[in-house]
Design an enzyme around this catalytic site. Sequence first.
Site, mmCIF file in Angstrom:
data_model
loop_
_atom_site.group_PDB
_atom_site.id
_atom_site.type_symbol
_atom_site.label_atom_id
_atom_site.label_comp_id
_atom_site.label_asym_id
_atom_site.label_seq_id
_atom_site.Cartn_x
_atom_site.Cartn_y
_atom_site.Cartn_z
ATOM 1 N N CYS A 99 0.828 -1.197 0.000
ATOM 2 C CA CYS A 99 0.000 0.000 0.000
ATOM 3 C C CYS A 99 0.867 1.254 0.000
ATOM 4 C CB CYS A 99 -0.900 0.018 1.235
ATOM 5 S SG CYS A 99 0.026 0.297 2.735
ATOM 6 N N CYS A 145 3.442 1.565 2.738
ATOM 7 C CA CYS A 145 4.663 0.793 2.525
ATOM 8 C C CYS A 145 5.618 1.561 1.620
ATOM 9 C CB CYS A 145 4.345 -0.543 1.866
ATOM 10 S SG CYS A 145 3.060 -1.452 2.677
ATOM 11 N N ASP A 201 1.581 -32.105 -1.944
ATOM 12 C CA ASP A 201 2.863 -32.492 -1.375
ATOM 13 C C ASP A 201 2.718 -32.324 0.136
ATOM 14 O OD1 ASP A 201 5.689 -32.833 -1.007
ATOM 15 O OD2 ASP A 201 5.789 -30.664 -0.742
ATOM 16 N N ASP A 213 5.593 -27.406 -3.192
ATOM 17 C CA ASP A 213 6.461 -26.246 -3.028
ATOM 18 C C ASP A 213 7.927 -26.521 -3.301
ATOM 19 O OD1 ASP A 213 6.927 -27.772 -0.724
ATOM 20 O OD2 ASP A 213 7.711 -26.000 0.272
ATOM 21 N N ASP A 271 9.265 -31.122 -6.025
ATOM 22 C CA ASP A 271 7.914 -31.156 -6.580
ATOM 23 C C ASP A 271 7.851 -30.532 -7.957
ATOM 24 O OD1 ASP A 271 6.760 -32.160 -4.193
ATOM 25 O OD2 ASP A 271 6.901 -30.152 -3.340
#
Lengths: 52, 760
Positions: B46, B49, B452, B636, B640
Amino acid sequence: MNMLIYLIPIALLMGGIGLLAFLWSLKSGQYDDLEGAAWRILTEDETDRKKS
Amino acid sequence: MHAPTLTESVLALSATSSSAEEVRLASHSLGAGLRQLDLSIPDAHCGGCISSIESALSALAFVPKARVNLTARRVSCIYQEEIDGRATDPSEILAAIGAAGYRAHVFTPTAPETDRIRNQLLLALGVSGFAAANIMLLSVSVWSGADAATRDMFHWISAMIAAPALVYAGRFFFKSAWSALKRGRTNMDVPISLAVTLSYAVSLWETMHHGEHAWFDASVSLLFFLLIGRTLDHAMREKARAAINGLARLAPRGALLMIPDGSRRYIAVEEIAVGDNISIAAGERIPVDGMIISGESDVDLSIVTGESSPLAVAAGSAVNSGAMNLTGSLVLRATKVARDSLLSEIIGLMEAAEGGRARYRRVADRAAALYSPAVHLLALASFLAWGLLGGDWKQAMLVAVAVLIITCPCALGLAVPVVQVVAAGELFRRGIMVKDGSALERLAETDIVAFDKTGTLTMGHPRLVRTEATDAGDAAIAPALAAHSRHPLSQALVRDMEIVSSVAFDRITEIPGGGLEAWSGPDVYRLGNRAFACGTGLTPAADSPFSEVVLSKNDADLARFLFDDTLRPGAASAVRQLATTGLETLMISGDRQTVVDNTAQALGIDRAMGALAPKQKVEECRKLSTEGHRVLMVGDGINDAPALAAAHVSMAPATASDIGRQAADLVFFHERLDAVPEAIAVARRSASLIRQNFALAIGYNVLAVPIAIAGLATPLIAAVAMSTSSIIVVTNALRLNAFGKRPPLRTKARAGGNPEVKTA
């Protein structure tokens, strides 16, 4: 009818200026961060944070 | 190389391995003593930030300019190489962002910053929009009854505006149509190109012969509408790609080379040669496959193999690239260069797996295959019919062109991209990134979800599940000791137990590969694996689903702690929701079978397969698809990645490895696994909206085509019909936004804030 000879080029010229302005803004990267630009208007003047 | 003391290893970890050399290696020179550093900040979201990051950076004396790009979640920071004759330390930039409360990651931009194709599309859009608006104004004058000479002049002006606009803005369609025709195939761009060029040619011919009707406005505004669709399609793909690329890169960028003369130099990963000795501090990732020649440590292989408990290694052990070195410093002799290491092997496996996905044909292409021949036949038939029956071939030509313009897939061209952009925006608000439109189409077809385990269903953080001790006071010593270590199990102990201990330690050392050793007067306390703590050769039963830590005093065990992996929040509710929507769930993991079974039972997953190598995961996905299933793979790890590429569609959490994120079609940013059923719900909803849009577009054709065939389609009617159909399609697509207001697949679990911890 005679008016058209002036008016149509004027209309096209004005449209053309608008188009050039759009092309310029695109080239200068103003569309690179649309989300950030939307938020930046809410923050205080940017010159406040710049250093000399 | 001395064994590191406790403080050293903690320091090495807290610096998150971003040394000044590494940062300098990642930045590029701008000349005049300035360098530019691009960092990715996944947390920025935003205006607050933006300003806090930018002001934190401009507070640094050597940073003249820093600018946050919120769309790409990046900050580009220009800094001076030296100030007042002293070299600056660019790692302070990362520290400053960290101090402002954001995670910052170094990355090398793979593609040039500005998106060239998007700019070309936008330029074409601007040009065609300008031309369409001007021609339309002139056309309105013609429609409202401009007489002969004026009409001809207006037509000529229109022709002159339209010609360059068609060439410039239409080149995307002409190129694509030409390449399709060359290969003897047809796509949506063929009828578009034909309609645009034919209508222009006929209009020009009519203008030259002082005809009443010209379709310049139609051909240009057609291009304008279609370019909108094309630009949206492209923008969606690029937005997700930029954000996904900008996330943390887990693959190490460089390593400390030990030169035989005793000095050390930081070099890029690509420069590491076989036989080089590399020093790896605790907390760093191993850059290339190699053999340990000195040092002892624990390595975390979870990102590589999926195994969740750390593995003790010592001199002589072989380690794979991508593993995280946890407790002690190591010296590694590289046995393979970076491009031959395990990481590259997996990338090769992935590329082989991706062939299947490239063959997927998007809805729009499938529609085009049916649509364009039909349209061309219709135009040809009306041309022949008018010519043969009426005998007026000029009129026949005009009718054929009118048919082509009216049926030109304007609404069809918008139907798919508008829905997909709205859906992608909806998912983005819920923290899910979609790589491209075809991912949404494939996601809607899913009927089986394969998960996974480590990092996906579980967080990869151990959690204390059981303490076995004869005396509670003795057990309380453990967290006091564990507070001195960064080992994941020690941190779990500190998190899950209170530190109330009266024992004062004189000296604490961490023994890499073993555990912690503390002296308190004459007594020695040890916390670690059983062999280390009790001095016996006994190893814990390998089939136990839990990791074990033992606390001992003078070799006699005081307490035993059992750990299990924390489930990802929302995992159980996600699995339940998937089951209620009729999706099968499945678990494929590289972890031990007992651990896998335990998790599957806790979550209610029917089928769980453990100890699978990356290749076996791919085979499992293949097997399911040959059985006629459409697999959604959620994973992840690096291990994988090939399966993510092989599955029909795939999802990965933002914490996944770089390669995992690249392979996945969707990436979710929140911790909760609810993202999976949510994404499926939105994808299914957008698939049904796309079907509705097709129905609307076809319904419009059914109404409009008879008018064109009857020869009644004047340019005015064509323009109105075309715009109306596009507006209807866009409006229908926007209904997806209303869908977000009443989430159908979410359950009450979220409102309750249920911590979802697992009972052993």
